[in-house]
Design an enzyme around this catalytic site. Structure first.
Site, PDB file in Angstrom:
ATOM      1  N   GLU B 175       1.025  -1.191   0.192  1.00  0.00           N
ATOM      2  CA  GLU B 175      -0.211  -0.671   0.228  1.00  0.00           C
ATOM      3  C   GLU B 175       0.848   1.070   0.281  1.00  0.00           C
ATOM      4  O   GLU B 175       1.056   2.133   1.022  1.00  0.00           O
ATOM      5  CB  GLU B 175      -1.235  -0.375   1.216  1.00  0.00           C
ATOM      6  N   GLU B 294      -5.298  -8.502  -0.252  1.00  0.00           N
ATOM      7  CA  GLU B 294      -6.293  -7.709   0.596  1.00  0.00           C
ATOM      8  C   GLU B 294      -7.245  -7.307   0.621  1.00  0.00           C
ATOM      9  O   GLU B 294      -7.848  -6.227  -0.005  1.00  0.00           O
ATOM     10  CB  GLU B 294      -5.185  -6.459   1.461  1.00  0.00           C
TER      11      GLU B 294
END
Lengths: 501, 511
Positions: B175, B294
């Site tokens: 991320e 995710e």
């Protein structure tokens, strides 16, 4: 003999065909207009100077729309030169093709001709040497009823009712350095954005086409699409694609494999549109206008040599390409590929209508004849209406310079619910026959209506000498057994099979 | 009033793609009680000789998770892998900045690899591109995959691991588009770093597959520019771009909440479009695939977590992200699974985040009680068990209903998987209409000789019903109402229900 198996299922649809996919293109170039569609004094000319023999061929070809007046021509064109009393119209140096444009034929003549052949106009605006003002005044001239300078000017020119032209191209091939007034992606994006906004103020129902890439091997492709659409996304309805294929010298296998390049090109442009859609947080889908497509049989350098050898002629014979059976196969396949993407391709213009890379050929003061590419276009326009069905194809394949796996068989199936017909367009890229089996799921086939095949013993055969050398042949060889039909597809042939369901 | 009807057609010739089993992957991060007091609890009565809880391992095996992403997550962006190898007694305690906890480093890659093996899984490893860079990524890869005779491979051997771990799947950071990420980067910065890291790592082991960071959610302001710019750097050197997405029902609008899988579908399509745009831009012949590494429901615990991290930092294995899932969360997880399978041609990896205690299907009672299954355990288990084979296109004509923010949405969402090997066909279907049952007629006539095996249903009168250590309120039952007539399976899909309708070839199965 090699075998191919094809499965379709009534419920697995890919897109509704927009009839405008069968459009063509008329540009002020060479003999497309003058001595092409327009030739006063020709024995077959009507009271407006339009050749009726050509009009008949245009109608029979099933052309549904025409893009006008260019092409490269439009980037140096002032629409004002082509309206009003003919004797007062200026002769102009036409820079794109280094000719002299007499302006004898202009917007009002074109619209009259379009009405006679019953085609929908698609107009292009000059964003090369002109800009917003020229575009909005032209739209006003064409689409506003009356009571303003340009609408009243149209009435003064003898045209009482506005044309209501619905579809407009924001320039032409602006990514190409050959274009008069060529622009960078950012320059064009900004100009197209502001022009589009202004046009939609005049008439919010107008649909606009933004310029995409001129071909799949432009250096700026697909950045051009990404950058320009970031400017124009909210204000336009279509992005243009243009593509011509040559490369006959690479051999039949490579030449014909270019249909796969076309498919890749279309898929990429769809991806770029959807990327920009997400980037702009837009809920609108952008569609494709493939508004110049065809086969290029004459190398580009020969074209410019011909132009430069004797510039500033009126309606010179330019690029009057003669198509072979092999050219015809790729031509037909390009249209078949477009049908497969009917969910996103709403407009396509075969380029051009007469004399230049054309299906219809005219002799000055003489006959009209058709090239072999005329036939697949007319059959597909006539019968390729309805919903495209997904095909699962299991075909033998070959390897060539351009692609590692090219199926020998290409196929597209259309269901026309109005007439309860399944229409297959199929081609064989192999120089041998192949046994084709088609499984039909979800329909009850009744009988084969017809099988039309187009092929030649000589793949380099043309209709130049003998105008009837390549013609479609009605075949009686398709065997239908319950839900499966089969036949032997001729070597290097294009076929249409209609099944009543 | 008669029951509403939906019709679905599948045809075995119309295939999306083979389902990559790795889409049933999951994720263990050094976060909260995922590792410590989750998978690892040496003093627990069910612990094995390595301190791993066998009751948890057994539940992981039930889920049949082929890959586990490790060790983070946000955690990885300030992780020093050297701290967590070698003699446990010598390992450094560290301030863990991402979750403001105390990391004891008792578990590291060598221990975790052992755990993964006993759970019949394999590792998907992430490198730190937040506070570290190329050299440390290369060192870790050398430590894990190089046989011997070099500094880090010999160090591994010295640590008692003779054979290389041979980890084939690596994430280039985590991320990195998120401002919350330690060492967050702009897209240009990340694109360059990931490109050079990827090139170097491939020099060490040319068989590894690499995942480039995509957007942390569809709502990131930089999406999809992030993908376009970073992939312009990394395209030729990576195999996957990652996607992350969590949904929640904080606004308590269940009807609209269940529309979130439509957003996920749009997100996936946009990322595919962006990949294909960059493919053309780079004149590449290679397809980029998606690692959706995710995904889950995550919102229940947000307030408590913020409180813990702000006011009570630096605890060892604090209770964090311990969302207790409701029945409706299980429906959304089912819908998200359906969405992933529908994109089987491009989504090759997906990780349910996470696996134990932290936004997880498997919970353990704090301080050493029993392990138990959350509501979301079940749709995941069904998909992992029956969703292997070939995903088929399904043409579905379904009634629709209105939602607050998503307009009109379909009642029925469904995907069908054909397991050729076992000659089984499984229809996964959610009725996300909260008020009305729908009868689904599935046309399966191209599957000759297939008979109905069972119709499993997950449903509950209360959308907010939860499970706990003591009670499994929400659990699947067999005996859903399905029948097969000629080539059509007619199934009653109750309002708000997850359905698994299984068919198999004659003779292969008994009911």
């Amino acid at each position: 003999m090699k075998k191919a198996n094809i499965i379709i299922n009534k419920d697995f649809k890919s897109g509704e065909i927009d009839k405008r996919i069968y459009s063509s293109f008329v540009e002020h170039m060479g003999r497309v207009i003058y001595s092409g569609i327009y030739e006063p004094g020709h024995p077959k000319a009507d009271e407006d100077g339009f050749r009726q023999d050509v009009m008949e061929k245009v109608k029979a070809m099933g052309v549904t729309g025409i893009r006008y007046p260019g092409g490269n021509f439009v980037s140096c064109y002032d629409w004002r030169d082509g309206v009003g009393p003919v004797q007062r119209r200026p002769k102009r140096l036409e820079l794109a093709w280094r000719s002299v444009e007499t302006n004898e034929f202009g917007t009002n003549e074109f619209m009259k001709w379009a009405g006679k052949v019953n085609v929908e106009p698609i107009f292009a605006l000059n964003l090369g040497t002109k800009g917003i003002e020229n575009a909005v005044s032209f739209v006003e001239y064409c689409n506003i009823a009356e009571g303003t300078w340009y609408s009243d000017l149209r009435k003064e020119h003898g045209v009482k009712d506005p044309y209501g032209i619905k579809t407009w191209c924001l320039g032409n091939e602006m990514d190409g350095d050959w274009q008069i007034g060529h622009k960078t992606a950012d320059e064009y994006g900004r100009l197209a954005e502001e022009t589009a906004k202004a046009i939609k103020l005049i008439d919010p129902d107008i649909e606009l086409i933004a310029c995409g890439s001129s071909k799949s091997d432009m250096d700026t492709y697909p950045e051009w699409e990404a950058i320009t659409l970031k400017h124009t996304y909210d204000y336009v309805d279509y992005i243009a694609l243009h593509q011509y294929y040559g490369g006959q010298e690479k051999g039949t296998g490579s030449f014909l494999s270019q249909a796969l390049d076309m498919e890749k090109y279309i898929r990429t442009v769809i991806s770029v549109c959807d990327y920009v859609k997400a980037e702009q947080r837009s809920s609108k889908e952008l569609y494709i206008s493939l508004d110049e497509w065809g086969i290029w049989a004459t190398p580009d350098n020969e074209v410019s040599e011909e132009i430069n050898r004797a510039p500033w002629r009126v309606a010179p014979g330019l690029n009057e390409q003669i198509y072979t059976m092999e050219d015809t196969l790729l031509f037909a396949d390009m249209l078949m590929v477009m049908l497969k993407y009917a969910d996103r391709i709403k407009i396509a213009c075969q380029s051009l209508l007469t004399n230049i890379s054309a299906a219809i050929m005219t002799e000055k003061n003489g006959d009209v004849w058709v090239q072999p590419i005329y036939y697949p276009f007319s059959y597909m326009s006539k019968h390729g209406r309805g919903v495209v069905l997904q095909s699962i194809v299991d075909s033998p394949a070959y390897q060539c310079e351009l692609f590692t796996k090219v199926p020998y068989i290409d196929t597209v199936a259309v269901y026309n619910e109005d007439v309860k017909e399944l229409i297959y367009f199929q081609m064989n890229r192999m120089e041998e026959s192949i046994e084709i089996t088609c499984e039909i799921q979800g329909f009850k086939p009744e009988h084969i209506i017809e099988h039309v095949a187009l092929w030649s013993e000589d793949k380099k055969m043309t209709n130049y000498v003998n105008h009837n050398a390549i013609q479609p042949v009605q075949m009686e060889d398709v065997v239908l057994c319950e839900r499966i039909f089969s036949y032997e597809i001729k070597p290097l042939s294009w076929n249409m099979i209609r099944v009543k369901v | 009033m008669s029951t509403k009807k939906a019709k679905m057609v599948i045809d075995k010739a119309f295939r999306i793609a083979s389902v990559d089993k790795r889409i049933y992957g999951s994720f263990i991060e050094h976060l909260g009680r995922a590792v410590y007091d989750g998978i690892y609890q040496p003093d627990h009565e069910m612990a094995d000789e390595n301190g791993f809880r066998t009751d948890v391992i057994n539940m992981v095996k039930e889920l049949n998770v082929p890959i586990v992403r490790y060790p983070g997550g946000n955690f990885v962006s300030n992780f020093y892998w050297e701290d967590s190898v070698g003699p446990v007694a010598d390992r450094a305690k560290r301030l863990e900045l991402a979750w403001r906890s105390m990391e004891t480093n008792e578990i590291g890659v060598n221990e975790f690899a052992k755990w993964a093996k006993s759970a019949n899984s394999s590792l998907m490893m992430a490198v730190n591109l937040g506070t570290r860079g190329i050299a440390d990524a290369c060192n870790l890869l050398e430590y894990c995959n190089h046989p011997s005779g070099t500094k880090y491979s010999d160090l591994r051997i010295k640590h008692g691991v003779k054979a290389p771990h041979d980890i084939k799947l690596w994430c280039l950071g985590n991320e990195m588009d998120g401002p919350w990420q330690i060492g967050h980067k702009t897209m240009e910065e990340y694109g360059r770093l990931a490109e050079e890291t990827a090139k170097a790592m491939r020099l060490i082991d040319s068989d590894i597959e690499l995942v480039s960071c995509g957007s942390s959610s569809k709502d990131m302001a930089t999406f999809p520019e992030w993908e376009a710019v970073t992939l312009s750097h990394t395209y030729e050197y990576v195999d996957y771009v990652s996607m992350h997405q969590y949904y929640g029902n904080a606004g308590d609008d269940s009807n609209d909440y269940l529309a979130a899988s439509d957003d996920m579908d749009a997100f996936i399509k946009s990322v595919i479009s962006t990949c294909d745009y960059i493919k053309a831009k780079k004149r590449s012949l290679k397809n980029m695939y998606i690692s959706f590494d995710e995904w889950n429901v995550w919102f229940h615990s947000n307030l408590e977590d913020n409180d813990t991290m702000e006011k009570h930092p630096w605890q060892k294995a604090p209770s964090l992200l311990e969302d207790i899932y409701t029945f409706e969360d299980a429906l959304l997880v089912g819908l998200m699974l359906i969405t992933l399978i529908k994109h089987a041609d491009r989504v090759k990896i997906a990780c349910l985040a996470q696996l134990v205690n932290v936004i997880a299907p498997i919970m353990t009672e704090a301080g050493g009680g029993t392990a138990w299954k959350q509501t979301i355990f079940y749709p995941f288990m069904h998909a992992s068990k029956y969703g292997r084979g070939t995903a088929l296109f399904s043409i579905i004509d379904t009634p629709k209903h209105e939602t607050k923010n998503h307009g009109e949405i379909t009642d029925i969402e469904s995907v069908v998987v054909h397991n050729e090997e076992k000659e089984e066909l499984t229809i996964f279907a959610v009725n996300r209409n909260l008020k009305e049952d729908v009868s689904l007629e599935s046309e399966v006539s191209s599957f000759d000789g297939y008979q109905l095996l069972e119709h499993i249903v997950l449903e509950h009168d209360d959308l907010k019903a939860k499970n706990s250590a003591g009670i499994q309120n929400v659990r699947p039952k067999s005996g859903g109402q399905s029948k097969k007539e000629d080539g059509v399976v007619i199934s009653l899909l109750h309002k708000a229900s997850w359905n698994v309708i299984r068919l198999g070839k004659d003779g292969n199965h008994t009911l």
